[in-house]
Enzyme design. Structure first.
Site, PDB file in Angstrom:
ATOM      1  CB  SER A 159      40.400  43.177  35.091  1.00 55.84           C
ATOM      2  OG  SER A 159      40.707  44.427  34.588  1.00 55.84           O
TER       3      SER A 159
ATOM      4  CB  THR B 284      43.956  43.817  43.038  1.00 56.17           C
ATOM      5  OG1 THR B 284      43.803  44.142  41.657  1.00 56.17           O
ATOM      6  CG2 THR B 284      43.970  45.090  43.855  1.00 56.17           C
ATOM      7  N   GLY B 285      46.670  43.813  41.431  1.00 57.85           N
ATOM      8  CA  GLY B 285      47.823  44.537  40.913  1.00 57.85           C
ATOM      9  C   GLY B 285      48.819  43.598  40.272  1.00 57.85           C
TER      10      GLY B 285
ATOM     11  CB  THR C 219      42.217  37.994  37.833  1.00 56.42           C
ATOM     12  OG1 THR C 219      42.665  39.107  37.068  1.00 56.42           O
ATOM     13  CG2 THR C 219      43.272  36.906  37.767  1.00 56.42           C
TER      14      THR C 219
ATOM     15  NE  ARG D 175      51.104  37.398  34.677  1.00 55.85           N
ATOM     16  CZ  ARG D 175      50.222  37.999  35.463  1.00 55.85           C
ATOM     17  NH1 ARG D 175      48.932  37.756  35.337  1.00 55.85           N
ATOM     18  NH2 ARG D 175      50.611  38.844  36.394  1.00 55.85           N
TER      19      ARG D 175
ATOM     20  CB  THR E 239      42.234  41.166  40.231  1.00 53.93           C
ATOM     21  OG1 THR E 239      42.994  40.944  39.065  1.00 53.93           O
ATOM     22  CG2 THR E 239      42.077  39.875  41.013  1.00 53.93           C
TER      23      THR E 239
END
Ligand code: ASP
Length: 321
Positions: free
Chosen positions: A81, A234-235, A201, A211, A183
């Protein structure tokens, strides 16, 4: 008293009371820096925090510590990641995002950077060597190459294999499952009480080409205010961006909330967003007193801290089981 004067005076009173509260909070935070130095990072980024601690334990600068820490997963081919080894986008390209903030209120960021293993260090150079905050894509790459970074192939066999597998079904919905994100957000306060943070990340696995998530966005993936505290995320970046997650946490701490409560409140705000609910977001935060906390939307968000030379892996509280 005329109504207009009364409104004016009560307005003034409210502003003064607000300022007094802010000052008291600043005083409290500045007085009680008992937990320093300290470093905290998302997920089980054990090696990263230990690397940061190396610097913090020698009275080094928090900024050097978070950069050195963030570089660890960036160069780890097993970390899918972040940086080298990161899962590619749906065109099969590894595109990286990172940002950094120092204790002086400065910020630097790179977005959609390809072929450079250490975006966090490029972000630092953007902060220190340019009058800008964000450099993206080709421009960021040219800047990196001009400053001595070398171009490298970042797509590992492991990541390529995962991409080939993904291509069989090619699910288009941007969705973050627990395996798809790792991340690193890393925050530190050094022995002099200086705060800094970094976030890096490869973004959401198999994202659309072009993106960019929350991680390089100042205020979303990371925010540092040296008087108050720092936060990182993160997420699912889209959710974090919509609520300007990290900035909102620091502002809640400014108003007297402790780091964990502020993270929890910022997580609760994510539920106001209409749309798919099956995503994960985790926040970490520290304040100027050295207090720390974390919270996540779904169960299963570990984070790691080092203080007094002791490393601890902790589980964040969560809103939904
Ligand atoms: N926040 C990152 C992004 O949306 C993803 C992650 O944390 O895994 O790009």
């Amino acid at each position: 008293m005329k109504r207009r004067n009364f409104v004016k005076q009560s307005g003034l009173f409210a502003i003064t009371a607000g300022i007094v509260k802010d000052l008291r909070n600043l005083e409290r935070l500045a007085k009680s820096q008992s937990n320093k130095p300290i470093v905290i990072a998302t997920w089980n980024n054990h090696k990263a925090v230990m690397q940061a601690w190396e610097i913090l334990s020698k009275d080094g600068y928090a900024l050097d510590a978070v950069e050195a820490g963030a570089r660890i997963p960036e160069q780890d081919p097993e970390d899918t990641s972040v940086g080298y080894g990161g899962f590619p986008d749906r065109e099969g390209r590894v595109t990286l995002d990172a940002c950094i903030m120092d204790s002086e209120g400065n910020a630097g960021s790179v977005l959609f950077l390809q072929g450079i293993m250490h975006p966090v260090s490029v972000a630092r150079l953007v902060m220190e060597k340019t009058p800008h905050v964000y450099l993206s894509g080709e421009g960021a790459k040219i800047f990196a190459l001009e400053n001595g970074f070398k171009e490298e192939k970042l797509l590992t066999d492991k990541a390529k294999q995962a991409y080939e597998q993904w291509k069989e079904k090619q699910q288009y919905v941007p969705k973050i499952t627990p395996e798809q994100h790792d991340t690193i957000g890393i925050l530190a306060m050094d022995s002099k009480g200086r705060l800094s943070g970094a976030c890096t990340t490869s973004g959401m696995a198999f994202k659309m080409h072009g993106r960019v998530g929350d991680s390089p966005i100042i205020g979303s993936g990371l925010y540092v205010d040296n008087q108050i505290g720092a936060a990182a995320a993160t997420g699912l970046g889209e959710a974090v961006i919509k609520k300007v997650g990290s900035f909102s946490i620091v502002e809640m701490m400014r108003n007297g909330m402790n780091p964990e409560k502020a993270c929890k409140k910022a997580i609760a705000r994510l539920t106001e967003i209409k749309g798919p609910k099956d995503f994960q977001v985790g926040y970490i935060a520290i304040d100027k007193s050295g207090a720390f906390g974390a919270y996540s939307l779904k169960k299963g968000f570990p984070y790691v801290i080092v203080r007094n030379g002791q490393v601890e892996l902790l589980q964040a509280g969560f809103l939904q089981g």
